[in-house]
Design a protein around this motif. Structure first.
Motif, PDB file in Angstrom:
ATOM      1  N   ILE A 156       0.838  -1.093  -0.077  1.00 41.47           N
ATOM      2  CA  ILE A 156      -0.164   0.070   0.140  1.00 41.47           C
ATOM      3  C   ILE A 156       0.863   1.420   0.067  1.00 41.47           C
ATOM      4  O   ILE A 156       1.659   1.603   0.832  1.00 41.47           O
ATOM      5  CB  ILE A 156      -0.658  -0.077   1.177  1.00 41.47           C
ATOM      6  CG1 ILE A 156      -2.007  -1.286   1.068  1.00 41.47           C
ATOM      7  CG2 ILE A 156      -1.909   1.129   1.254  1.00 41.47           C
ATOM      8  CD1 ILE A 156      -2.602  -1.420   2.301  1.00 41.47           C
ATOM      9  N   ARG A 157       0.695   1.848  -0.883  1.00 44.15           N
ATOM     10  CA  ARG A 157       1.765   3.164  -1.338  1.00 44.15           C
ATOM     11  C   ARG A 157       3.207   2.769  -1.202  1.00 44.15           C
ATOM     12  O   ARG A 157       4.016   3.596  -1.037  1.00 44.15           O
ATOM     13  CB  ARG A 157       1.507   4.275  -0.229  1.00 44.15           C
ATOM     14  CG  ARG A 157      -0.069   4.432   0.019  1.00 44.15           C
ATOM     15  CD  ARG A 157      -0.695   5.164  -1.387  1.00 44.15           C
ATOM     16  NE  ARG A 157      -1.730   5.746  -0.876  1.00 44.15           N
ATOM     17  CZ  ARG A 157      -3.118   4.983  -0.939  1.00 44.15           C
ATOM     18  NH1 ARG A 157      -3.374   3.674  -1.703  1.00 44.15           N
ATOM     19  NH2 ARG A 157      -4.218   5.550  -0.994  1.00 44.15           N
TER      20      ARG A 157
ATOM     21  N   LYS B 296       2.361   1.015   8.230  1.00 47.80           N
ATOM     22  CA  LYS B 296       1.811   2.206   8.737  1.00 47.80           C
ATOM     23  C   LYS B 296       0.076   2.138   9.161  1.00 47.80           C
ATOM     24  O   LYS B 296      -0.322   3.224   9.338  1.00 47.80           O
ATOM     25  CB  LYS B 296       2.049   3.540   7.537  1.00 47.80           C
ATOM     26  CG  LYS B 296       3.334   3.561   7.223  1.00 47.80           C
ATOM     27  CD  LYS B 296       3.565   4.479   6.390  1.00 47.80           C
ATOM     28  CE  LYS B 296       3.429   3.936   4.848  1.00 47.80           C
ATOM     29  NZ  LYS B 296       3.581   4.813   3.871  1.00 47.80           N
TER      30      LYS B 296
ATOM     31  N   ASP C  32      -2.336   0.706   7.360  1.00 50.65           N
ATOM     32  CA  ASP C  32      -3.330   0.597   6.535  1.00 50.65           C
ATOM     33  C   ASP C  32      -3.485  -0.980   6.154  1.00 50.65           C
ATOM     34  O   ASP C  32      -2.605  -1.843   6.509  1.00 50.65           O
ATOM     35  CB  ASP C  32      -2.735   1.036   4.907  1.00 50.65           C
ATOM     36  CG  ASP C  32      -2.887   2.546   4.893  1.00 50.65           C
ATOM     37  OD1 ASP C  32      -3.877   2.894   4.831  1.00 50.65           O
ATOM     38  OD2 ASP C  32      -1.885   3.146   5.222  1.00 50.65           O
TER      39      ASP C  32
ATOM     40  N   VAL D  42      -5.766  -2.283   3.540  1.00 50.38           N
ATOM     41  CA  VAL D  42      -6.211  -2.692   2.219  1.00 50.38           C
ATOM     42  C   VAL D  42      -6.082  -1.394   1.288  1.00 50.38           C
ATOM     43  O   VAL D  42      -6.176  -0.223   1.705  1.00 50.38           O
ATOM     44  CB  VAL D  42      -7.700  -3.312   2.261  1.00 50.38           C
ATOM     45  CG1 VAL D  42      -8.661  -2.125   2.641  1.00 50.38           C
ATOM     46  CG2 VAL D  42      -8.046  -3.992   1.040  1.00 50.38           C
ATOM     47  N   SER D  43      -6.105  -1.785  -0.081  1.00 55.93           N
ATOM     48  CA  SER D  43      -6.260  -0.590  -0.914  1.00 55.93           C
ATOM     49  C   SER D  43      -6.769  -1.328  -2.285  1.00 55.93           C
ATOM     50  O   SER D  43      -7.388  -2.257  -2.235  1.00 55.93           O
ATOM     51  CB  SER D  43      -4.684  -0.273  -1.000  1.00 55.93           C
ATOM     52  OG  SER D  43      -4.777   0.884  -2.306  1.00 55.93           O
ATOM     53  N   THR D  44      -6.800  -0.291  -3.199  1.00 54.33           N
ATOM     54  CA  THR D  44      -7.158  -1.124  -4.450  1.00 54.33           C
ATOM     55  C   THR D  44      -6.353  -0.668  -5.715  1.00 54.33           C
ATOM     56  O   THR D  44      -5.642   0.379  -5.667  1.00 54.33           O
ATOM     57  CB  THR D  44      -8.856  -0.262  -5.000  1.00 54.33           C
ATOM     58  OG1 THR D  44      -8.416   1.042  -5.244  1.00 54.33           O
ATOM     59  CG2 THR D  44      -9.768  -0.507  -3.978  1.00 54.33           C
TER      60      THR D  44
ATOM     61  N   GLU E 249      -6.431   2.926  -6.710  1.00 55.74           N
ATOM     62  CA  GLU E 249      -5.708   3.759  -5.917  1.00 55.74           C
ATOM     63  C   GLU E 249      -4.224   3.648  -5.861  1.00 55.74           C
ATOM     64  O   GLU E 249      -3.690   4.819  -6.138  1.00 55.74           O
ATOM     65  CB  GLU E 249      -6.447   3.367  -4.434  1.00 55.74           C
ATOM     66  CG  GLU E 249      -6.482   4.238  -3.383  1.00 55.74           C
ATOM     67  CD  GLU E 249      -6.919   3.713  -2.249  1.00 55.74           C
ATOM     68  OE1 GLU E 249      -7.985   3.232  -2.258  1.00 55.74           O
ATOM     69  OE2 GLU E 249      -6.244   3.830  -0.941  1.00 55.74           O
TER      70      GLU E 249
ATOM     71  N   CYS F 243      -1.907   6.923  -6.585  1.00 56.45           N
ATOM     72  CA  CYS F 243      -1.354   7.428  -5.383  1.00 56.45           C
ATOM     73  C   CYS F 243       0.057   6.662  -5.016  1.00 56.45           C
ATOM     74  O   CYS F 243       0.450   7.494  -4.003  1.00 56.45           O
ATOM     75  CB  CYS F 243      -2.466   7.418  -4.253  1.00 56.45           C
ATOM     76  SG  CYS F 243      -4.032   8.015  -4.496  1.00 56.45           S
TER      77      CYS F 243
END
Lengths: 233, 233
Positions: free
Chosen positions: B134-135, B174, B176, B178-180, B183, B187
């Motif tokens: 994630i990111r 950090k 988080d 889950v994401s997509t 995204e 991002c």
């Protein structure tokens, strides 16, 4: 639906970001002050407008992000009507519904961990704060807590929800993220009691030390409207 | 469907427990040795039978739970065909499908973080291991890692999935969960590059120290079939 569970590792707090779609309104449950920058960034990345920030109760182990989020986004701050955080902009009680565009949370008043504890029910899931944890329940020995009230909140409210209801608590200390009402009924050691007296006795034997941040967090959270930063405390 | 994301806080690893229903077959992705007791307890509580334990790659930061789970449940252990963990019972490659009762994972071969990295796609979600975080993205500077291969795995495989696909990584540091895909496309700072050369240069500038457990975890994980306990290492 957009649904994000966000973890704060110092106090092991779970916060939740909800919205029905990108570009729409959002709501946050149990935000932590130290993570407010992350929430703001995520709101921007998902093109969401925060309209409500909700706490399940007056927390003793971390400083709420409600004040900072209100200051930075002009969102409405929401807590149960019994809360001592006296500058909350919206006070809710049993049966009320907290709404944003496309989503609604039904309020259950669930005293026990504190006398201002609420749980919030949304379709297939419930946000249980510190009332019901995964394989645990919130302590009842401070902030007007009551094991007797908590028994009632658990057995006569939360455990009456459908068994498949997902349980999203405000904390987990062991790495679990979600459970269900049916699973807690069957597997939560605190819920295997036969009477309110047995539950009161069980909670009375816990003998826990106070949360590290309690002397800072409780007064800070009571004045959430006056301060959005830890530095002032 | 039963879906559980489980967190191991020392290495910040996410493991996943999947099953189609209570009483049925289950599969675990990226289990951590220290949490095996918890997985076994949860399997029992949910009345599940573990039939497959799958790693996304040979981990360098924690010891896999594959060996211990196989010893305790007789499940099949699954990894990508390129893995150096040479006593894995089922080796999968691009296009294979890992099935349990009612569920299936489609295998994407996604080298880059390591040369044995795979991602697993299931309906609306993808388990991205250390390929896509994630990111972030997994480092590419050891274990036959390659920023060039990772660019291809990211841009020509993972980012081709539908934008709404949920991203479940093997780690997050950090908070988080889950994401997509959409995204991350928009991002994730590592994905805002215009060419493979730019990505290789970006990854080359990271200059990271080795994971604390690398000297223990890599040899242990290569021999996962021979040992189920940390004590022997």
């Amino acid at each position: 639906m957009i649904f994000r569970q966000l973890f704060e590792s110092v106090s092991c707090t779970y916060s939740y970001l909800l919205a029905s779609q990108r570009g729409g309104e959002a709501l946050v449950i149990d935000p932590v002050l130290e993570k407010v920058d992350r929430y703001i960034q995520l709101l921007r990345e998902l093109d969401l407008r925060l309209v409500k920030a909700v706490d399940t109760h007056l927390h003793a182990d971390h400083i709420t992000g409600l004040g900072a989020l209100r200051d930075r986004t002009r969102c409405i701050t929401v807590m149960g009507e019994q809360t001592r955080a006296d500058i909350v902009s919206m006070r809710v009680s049993e049966g009320d519904r907290i709404e944003i565009e496309g989503l609604g949370l039904d309020v259950l008043y669930t005293p026990g961990h504190t006398d201002d504890s609420c749980c919030y029910v949304m379709a297939d899931r419930v946000f249980t704060g510190d009332t019901l944890l995964i394989r645990g329940t919130g302590r009842t020995d401070f902030q007007n807590g009551s094991a007797r009230d908590q028994y009632d909140s658990l057995f006569n409210k939360l455990l009456k929800l459908p068994e498949e209801t997902l349980v999203y608590p405000a904390h987990d200390y062991k790495g679990d993220t979600v459970s269900t009402i049916g699973e807690e009924k069957g597997c939560n050691p605190r819920l295997q009691v036969r009477s309110v007296e047995e539950y009161v006795a069980l909670m009375g034997r816990l003998n826990l030390s106070n949360p590290k941040m309690m002397d800072v967090a409780v007064p800070a959270n009571m004045l959430l409207a006056l301060s959005g930063s830890v530095g002032e405390w």
